[in-house]
Design a protein around this motif. Structure first.
Motif, PDB file in Angstrom:
ATOM      1  N   ARG A   1      73.252  22.836  67.114  1.00  0.00           N
ATOM      2  CA  ARG A   1      73.196  24.152  66.467  1.00  0.00           C
ATOM      3  C   ARG A   1      71.897  24.855  66.817  1.00  0.00           C
ATOM      4  O   ARG A   1      70.821  24.258  66.791  1.00  0.00           O
ATOM      5  CB  ARG A   1      73.329  24.010  64.941  1.00  0.00           C
ATOM      6  N   LEU A   2      71.995  26.116  67.176  1.00  0.00           N
ATOM      7  CA  LEU A   2      70.814  26.885  67.518  1.00  0.00           C
ATOM      8  C   LEU A   2      70.003  27.198  66.278  1.00  0.00           C
ATOM      9  O   LEU A   2      70.508  27.162  65.155  1.00  0.00           O
ATOM     10  CB  LEU A   2      71.208  28.185  68.231  1.00  0.00           C
ATOM     11  N   PHE A   3      68.735  27.539  66.464  1.00  0.00           N
ATOM     12  CA  PHE A   3      67.882  27.893  65.341  1.00  0.00           C
ATOM     13  C   PHE A   3      68.143  29.317  64.861  1.00  0.00           C
ATOM     14  O   PHE A   3      68.005  29.618  63.679  1.00  0.00           O
ATOM     15  CB  PHE A   3      66.406  27.770  65.734  1.00  0.00           C
ATOM     16  N   SER A   4      68.487  30.216  65.778  1.00  0.00           N
ATOM     17  CA  SER A   4      68.638  31.629  65.439  1.00  0.00           C
ATOM     18  C   SER A   4      70.063  31.952  65.000  1.00  0.00           C
ATOM     19  O   SER A   4      71.023  31.353  65.493  1.00  0.00           O
ATOM     20  CB  SER A   4      68.281  32.510  66.643  1.00  0.00           C
ATOM     21  N   PRO A   5      70.229  32.913  64.114  1.00  0.00           N
ATOM     22  CA  PRO A   5      71.569  33.363  63.730  1.00  0.00           C
ATOM     23  C   PRO A   5      72.176  34.253  64.808  1.00  0.00           C
ATOM     24  O   PRO A   5      71.481  34.737  65.714  1.00  0.00           O
ATOM     25  CB  PRO A   5      71.309  34.158  62.445  1.00  0.00           C
ATOM     26  N   TRP A   6      73.472  34.493  64.690  1.00  0.00           N
ATOM     27  CA  TRP A   6      74.209  35.276  65.678  1.00  0.00           C
ATOM     28  C   TRP A   6      73.539  36.618  65.970  1.00  0.00           C
ATOM     29  O   TRP A   6      73.504  37.065  67.119  1.00  0.00           O
ATOM     30  CB  TRP A   6      75.639  35.526  65.190  1.00  0.00           C
ATOM     31  N   ARG A   7      72.995  37.268  64.963  1.00  0.00           N
ATOM     32  CA  ARG A   7      72.457  38.614  65.175  1.00  0.00           C
ATOM     33  C   ARG A   7      71.265  38.614  66.125  1.00  0.00           C
ATOM     34  O   ARG A   7      70.945  39.658  66.694  1.00  0.00           O
ATOM     35  CB  ARG A   7      72.063  39.248  63.839  1.00  0.00           C
ATOM     36  N   HIS A   8      70.618  37.466  66.325  1.00  0.00           N
ATOM     37  CA  HIS A   8      69.516  37.375  67.268  1.00  0.00           C
ATOM     38  C   HIS A   8      69.967  36.856  68.637  1.00  0.00           C
ATOM     39  O   HIS A   8      69.147  36.748  69.557  1.00  0.00           O
ATOM     40  CB  HIS A   8      68.427  36.440  66.739  1.00  0.00           C
ATOM     41  N   LEU A   9      71.239  36.529  68.788  1.00  0.00           N
ATOM     42  CA  LEU A   9      71.713  35.855  69.993  1.00  0.00           C
ATOM     43  C   LEU A   9      72.571  36.731  70.893  1.00  0.00           C
ATOM     44  O   LEU A   9      72.981  36.286  71.972  1.00  0.00           O
ATOM     45  CB  LEU A   9      72.519  34.606  69.603  1.00  0.00           C
ATOM     46  N   VAL A  10      72.833  37.950  70.472  1.00  0.00           N
ATOM     47  CA  VAL A  10      73.712  38.845  71.224  1.00  0.00           C
ATOM     48  C   VAL A  10      72.907  40.039  71.726  1.00  0.00           C
ATOM     49  O   VAL A  10      72.252  40.729  70.937  1.00  0.00           O
ATOM     50  CB  VAL A  10      74.893  39.320  70.351  1.00  0.00           C
ATOM     51  N   ASP A  11      72.948  40.281  73.019  1.00  0.00           N
ATOM     52  CA  ASP A  11      72.259  41.426  73.602  1.00  0.00           C
ATOM     53  C   ASP A  11      72.948  42.723  73.179  1.00  0.00           C
ATOM     54  O   ASP A  11      74.184  42.807  73.193  1.00  0.00           O
ATOM     55  CB  ASP A  11      72.280  41.315  75.130  1.00  0.00           C
ATOM     56  N   PRO A  12      72.196  43.761  72.789  1.00  0.00           N
ATOM     57  CA  PRO A  12      72.812  45.001  72.282  1.00  0.00           C
ATOM     58  C   PRO A  12      73.749  45.681  73.284  1.00  0.00           C
ATOM     59  O   PRO A  12      74.821  46.161  72.895  1.00  0.00           O
ATOM     60  CB  PRO A  12      71.607  45.880  71.958  1.00  0.00           C
ATOM     61  N   VAL A  13      73.359  45.753  74.551  1.00  0.00           N
ATOM     62  CA  VAL A  13      74.226  46.403  75.549  1.00  0.00           C
ATOM     63  C   VAL A  13      75.474  45.563  75.778  1.00  0.00           C
ATOM     64  O   VAL A  13      76.591  46.100  75.889  1.00  0.00           O
ATOM     65  CB  VAL A  13      73.459  46.634  76.857  1.00  0.00           C
TER      66      VAL A  13
END
Length: 434
Positions: free
Chosen positions: A64-76
């Motif tokens: 499991r990654l440390f960061s939540p989904w909102r930090h893992l997806v590039d905006p573009v």
């Protein structure tokens, strides 16, 4: 040292504008670069050594990654996906590596403008300027780049590009088990008993570890993950033991993280500390590995400890000592790399693990990533060289700025569009991310 002209402009003269950009690696940062180039209407090709996108992430997909989904997806990338009906569900939940691949990277790679430019199973072996080695200067800036690849059948091919964005990561180039960084003496004799970082202890690799004594070498978050998984296995399978070998006096850099802004990482440190305190994990501290040898069906790790040379007997060894960048493809390219962390020289002071944690790294882009060879950018985890604990949000900001530079968009290339979460101390031996 050659001074860099950092004026934002296209990475090649107009004669090369018809050529695509080479993106090396189809992981999160490489595919984010593809999304940005696609949005700007710049042609590109994604070159991925693995048979699938996110091949390295799949290797540790159970983690499991440390960061939540909102930090893992590039905006573009997110905007491109949402145009096709994709939605970001549960943005505050931290996914596993496998969930990141299946829920984000695979849909992104399937976007028509990216899928048509994706080349799987091709490893990049060399990068050069067309028609010249690194010693030739006249006409260099106007020459396109040549990228040499080798496919699974061994076939070698050269192709020309206007720029190169290397997002290939470091997972396939781990640090040595030896404390001096050189190849560990005796490693060849015990290689079948040495496993890479982040094995799937409770899943795919359970039978390998069950009932055996495993020694995890390394003091970072990747090591702590594996140590905890082995401790859990030991509760269920008699005879399973785990030793945590570190060269420092304590594992504080990973266990003293209660104030970490990423809750998953703070929890990992606290659990690892408890596992050592209650005896489920044996801590072998101050152990500097200098060699290895076979002892029947077991391995003896030879090390210096407290001034003495000692032998530690174990059944299996997990190499969780961190990672380093493979810069060998750039022998004919003029790079400016820091001699300590092997990151781009302007970036190195910002990520020095002796001075900074993940959250204190300043936002950075094309200026910090530039080399004397204009048009070549090493981005993502590989840009951090040997420095630890890279955050994907940082990589996305890197490629946003770099792609703007390639497009000649001065304002966007120089802008800062990143706010990082506060984080705790990053371990110098860690290869964890995100």
């Amino acid at each position: 040292m050659t001074l860099l002209d950092l004026t934002p402009r296209p990475a090649a003269r107009p004669a090369n504008d018809h050529l695509p950009v080479a993106i090396i690696g189809a992981g999160p940062v490489g595919l984010a670069a593809a999304a940005h180039l696609l949005r700007r209407g710049i042609d590109f090709v994604v070159l991925e050594a693995g048979d699938t996108v996110g091949a390295a992430v799949r290797s540790w997909g159970h983690t499991r990654l440390f960061s939540p989904w909102r930090h893992l997806v590039d905006p573009v990338a997110q905007a491109l996906l949402e145009e096709r009906g994709w939605t970001l569900e549960r943005p505050d939940r931290a996914p596993t590596g496998a969930e990141l691949v299946e829920g984000y990277l695979e849909p992104l790679a399937a976007v028509p403008g990216i899928a048509a430019r994706l080349r799987l199973g091709v490893a990049v072996s060399d990068v050069a300027r067309d028609g010249m080695d690194r010693t030739r200067t006249r006409g260099r800036a106007g020459a396109p780049f040549v990228v040499r690849t080798r496919d699974a059948s061994g076939e070698v091919a050269d192709a020309t590009y206007r720029a190169v964005v290397d997002a290939s990561g470091t997972y396939l180039t781990p640090n040595s088990l030896a404390s001096n960084g050189l190849t560990l003496p005796g490693l060849a004799d015990v290689a079948d008993r040495v496993l890479p970082a982040l094995p799937d202890v409770l899943g795919r690799d359970r039978d390998t570890f069950a009932g055996r004594h495993t020694t995890v070498v390394g003091a970072g978050h990747s090591a702590a993950n594996t140590v905890l998984a082995l401790a859990a296995l030991a509760r269920d399978v008699p005879g399973t033991r785990v030793t945590w070998a570190i060269r420092t006096a304590t594992p504080d850099r990973v266990t003293a993280s209660d104030e970490d802004g990423l809750p998953g990482r703070a929890s990992l440190g606290a659990r690892a500390r408890r596992a050592v305190a209650d005896g489920r994990v044996t801590l072998l501290d101050g152990f500097e590995t200098v060699g290895a040898r076979r002892d029947g069906d077991a391995v003896e790790l030879v090390g210096r400890r407290g001034g003495d040379v000692v032998a530690h007997r174990t059944d299996l060894v997990v190499n969780a000592t961190g990672f380093r960048p493979d810069l060998s493809p750039y022998r004919e390219i003029r790079l400016d790399v820091d001699e300590v962390v092997e990151a781009p020289r302007r970036l190195a002071p910002l990520i020095d693990p002796n001075e900074h944690s993940c959250g204190t790294v300043e936002p950075h882009g094309y200026r910090e990533l530039a080399h004397p060879e204009q048009g070549v950018f090493i981005v993502g985890m590989k840009a951090y060289g040997r420095a630890p604990t890279f955050l994907l949000k940082t990589g996305y900001e890197q490629v946003r700025s770099v792609v703007a530079w390639i497009a000649g968009d001065v304002a966007a290339a120089q802008a800062i569009e990143l706010v990082l979460p506060a984080t705790g101390v990053c371990s110098t031996d860690d290869g964890g991310c995100c």
